[in-house]
Enzyme design. Structure first.
Site, mmCIF file in Angstrom:
data_model
loop_
_atom_site.group_PDB
_atom_site.id
_atom_site.type_symbol
_atom_site.label_atom_id
_atom_site.label_comp_id
_atom_site.label_asym_id
_atom_site.label_seq_id
_atom_site.Cartn_x
_atom_site.Cartn_y
_atom_site.Cartn_z
ATOM 1 N N ARG A 53 0.840 -1.208 0.000
ATOM 2 C CA ARG A 53 0.000 0.000 0.000
ATOM 3 C C ARG A 53 0.873 1.256 0.000
ATOM 4 N NH1 ARG A 53 -3.230 -2.947 4.748
ATOM 5 N NH2 ARG A 53 -1.310 -2.307 5.783
ATOM 6 N N LYS A 157 -9.621 5.834 3.929
ATOM 7 C CA LYS A 157 -8.362 5.209 4.316
ATOM 8 C C LYS A 157 -8.003 5.758 5.685
ATOM 9 C CE LYS A 157 -4.959 2.440 3.673
ATOM 10 N NZ LYS A 157 -5.143 1.021 3.353
ATOM 11 N N SER A 227 -10.643 1.253 5.139
ATOM 12 C CA SER A 227 -9.459 0.407 4.987
ATOM 13 C C SER A 227 -8.317 1.036 5.765
ATOM 14 C CB SER A 227 -9.098 0.285 3.496
ATOM 15 O OG SER A 227 -7.930 -0.474 3.306
ATOM 16 N N GLU A 298 -16.243 -9.428 5.409
ATOM 17 C CA GLU A 298 -15.921 -9.671 6.814
ATOM 18 C C GLU A 298 -16.460 -11.032 7.234
ATOM 19 O OE1 GLU A 298 -14.200 -7.894 8.905
ATOM 20 O OE2 GLU A 298 -14.724 -8.717 10.869
ATOM 21 N N ARG A 325 -12.198 -11.803 1.745
ATOM 22 C CA ARG A 325 -12.040 -11.111 0.468
ATOM 23 C C ARG A 325 -12.182 -12.069 -0.696
ATOM 24 N NH1 ARG A 325 -8.172 -7.739 3.135
ATOM 25 N NH2 ARG A 325 -6.523 -9.281 2.784
ATOM 26 N N GLY A 345 -11.253 -6.080 2.772
ATOM 27 C CA GLY A 345 -11.538 -6.887 3.952
ATOM 28 C C GLY A 345 -11.629 -6.052 5.207
ATOM 29 N N ALA A 347 -14.817 -5.464 7.780
ATOM 30 C CA ALA A 347 -16.035 -4.643 7.649
ATOM 31 C C ALA A 347 -16.641 -4.289 9.002
ATOM 32 C CB ALA A 347 -17.061 -5.387 6.787
#
Length: 367
Positions: A53, A157, A227, A298, A325, A345, A347
Site C-alpha cells: 500500500r 483510508k 481500509s 468480513e 475477500r 476486507g 467490515a
C-alpha cells in the site's frame, strides 16, 4: 460551467506500476490536474505489514508530483489515495482513477455521479479507534457533503497502531485503544465507519461511545467502506453520490449484503445502477457499462453462514479477512463477469455482522 466526474480503471503489473495511469495522462484523459482520488487494490496481505500500500502511494505521489510540477507533499494535500491490500482468490490488482472536470454540457436532471474528498487532521495514537476519530470523521464528511443530493458510498483510508506509535503515546503518559497492532486495524476501520454512520444519520450520537467501537455489531453504516494502513495518520475520505447539479453519464447505486454469499444484494445494486443480468451474470453489453464495484468483506463473528460452520476465524495460517475477500470477491465476480473489483476486507461497523455494503458505478445506457 458545471462539474463532471470521470472514472478510469486500469490494471497494475505490481504495486509500484503506474504506467497505465501515465498512459491515460499522455492520451489527455484525464488531465492530471483534475484527479481528486485514486483507489488501488494491491497484491499484499492486507495486514499490518502490508507495505504494498505504501509502495503504491509513494509511486503514485512521485509520478503525480512530476506531472503537476509540484512537490510530493502538495500531492498529498490535493489527491486522496486509498490503497487496499489483498487480491486473494481471483481478484485482480488494479487502480481506479477519479477526476472532476468542468464542462459546458447541461447538468443531468436525473442525477449524475458526484465526488467530493475530505481529510481529517492527523490523529494521535491514543485517538485511533476511539470517539475522537469518529467525531473528526463525521465532521469532515458533513463539510464535504454540501450540495450532494444522495450519498451512496463513503470510502475512507485510516491509520493503524504500530509498536513505535504505541510507545510514543506511552512516553507522554497516554494509553491507546489496544496494544495488538492487528486489532488496531479493526478498531480504526470501525471508528471511521461509525463516523460515516453518524454523519449520514444512520446512528444516533448518544448510541456511540469508545466501548461500542468494535463490539456493538448492531451499530453500522450501510454506505461506509474503510481500509486501514500504516502509511498515514489521518483519515482520507472520498464521498460518492448523485447530484442533479453535475453532468455526465455515470451513476452510482448501493445495497447491503446480509452475509458473504448474498448474491441478490449484489444483483439489486447492479439493477439500481441500471444494469440488468436477468438473474444471471452480466452479459457483455452490460459489462461494458460497468465501471467499478466497491465492496466490503468480513467473516461473521459467530462462525456461521446461514447456519453452516465456517473456519475463517480459526485458520492460523491464513488471516480471516483474506478468506473473506476471496469469498466475497468470488460472489461478485460471478455476478459481474469481472475480477477487477475493489473488495476490501475488514467490515467492522460496515454493514451487518458477516455482511457489508456494495456499491456499483456504471454508465447510463441512454446517454
Amino acid at each position: 460551467m458545471i462539474r463532471r466526474a470521470a472514472v478510469h480503471r486500469v490494471a497494475m503489473r505490481h504495486p509500484g506500476d503506474v504506467a497505465a495511469i501515465e498512459a491515460l495522462f499522455d492520451a489527455g484523459v484525464p488531465d492530471p490536474r483534475d484527479v481528486v482520488a485514486i483507489l488501488g487494490k494491491t497484491e499484499g496481505n492486507g495486514c499490518v505489514n502490508d507495505f504494498t500500500r505504501a509502495f503504491a502511494v509513494q509511486s503514485l505521489t512521485q509520478m503525480l508530483a512530476v506531472r503537476l510540477g509540484t512537490a510530493p507533499a502538495e500531492v498529498a494535500h490535493r489527491v486522496a489515495m486509498v490503497m487496499s491490500g489483498g487480491t486473494e482468490g481471483g481478484l485482480s490488482p488494479h487502480f481506479l482513477v477519479f477526476s472532476v472536470g468542468r464542462t459546458d454540457a447541461a447538468a443531468n436532471p436525473a442525477g449524475a455521479l458526484a465526488i467530493a474528498t475530505a481529510f481529517t487532521r492527523d490523529f494521535a495514537p491514543e485517538e485511533i479507534g476511539r470517539m475522537a476519530q469518529v467525531e473528526a470523521t463525521a465532521e469532515a464528511i458533513r463539510a464535504a457533503a454540501s450540495g450532494m443530493a444522495e450519498i451512496h458510498y463513503v470510502q475512507i483510508k485510516c491509520p493503524l497502531l504500530t509498536t513505535e506509535r504505541i510507545a510514543e503515546a506511552a512516553s507522554r503518559g497516554a494509553t491507546v485503544a489496544t496494544h495488538d497492532t492487528y486489532a488496531s486495524m479493526g478498531l480504526s476501520r470501525g471508528a471511521s465507519a461509525l463516523g460515516v454512520a453518524l454523519a449520514l444519520g444512520e446512528v444516533a450520537r448518544d448510541a456511540l461511545a469508545d466501548a461500542a467501537i468494535g463490539s456493538d455489531t448492531a451499530l453500522y453504516s450501510g454506505r461506509a467502506g474503510t481500509s486501514a494502513g500504516v502509511e498515514l495518520m489521518r483519515n482520507e475520505i472520498i464521498l460518492f453520490g448523485m447530484s442533479p447539479d453535475w453532468a455526465g453519464d455515470l451513476v452510482i447505486a448501493h445495497d447491503v449484503m446480509a452475509d458473504a454469499i448474498d448474491l441478490p444484494a449484489v444483483q439489486r445494486a447492479l439493477r439500481a445502477a441500471g444494469l440488468d443480468a436477468g438473474g444471471g451474470q452480466l452479459p457483455d453489453a452490460e459489462q461494458a457499462r460497468l465501471v467499478a464495484v466497491l465492496a466490503k468483506a468480513e467473516p461473521s463473528s459467530d462462525g456461521r453462514i446461514r447456519g453452516a460452520r465456517h473456519i475463517m476465524n480459526e485458520d492460523s495460517d491464513i488471516n480471516a479477512t483474506r478468506h473473506a475477500r476471496a469469498l466475497v470477491g468470488g460472489v461478485i465476480a460471478a455476478a459481474t463477469g469481472r475480477t477487477a473489483l475493489f473488495v476490501s476486507g475488514g467490515a467492522e461497523h460496515q454493514g451487518p455482522d458477516g455482511g457489508g455494503p456494495v456499491a456499483v458505478i456504471a454508465r447510463r445506457a441512454d446517454l
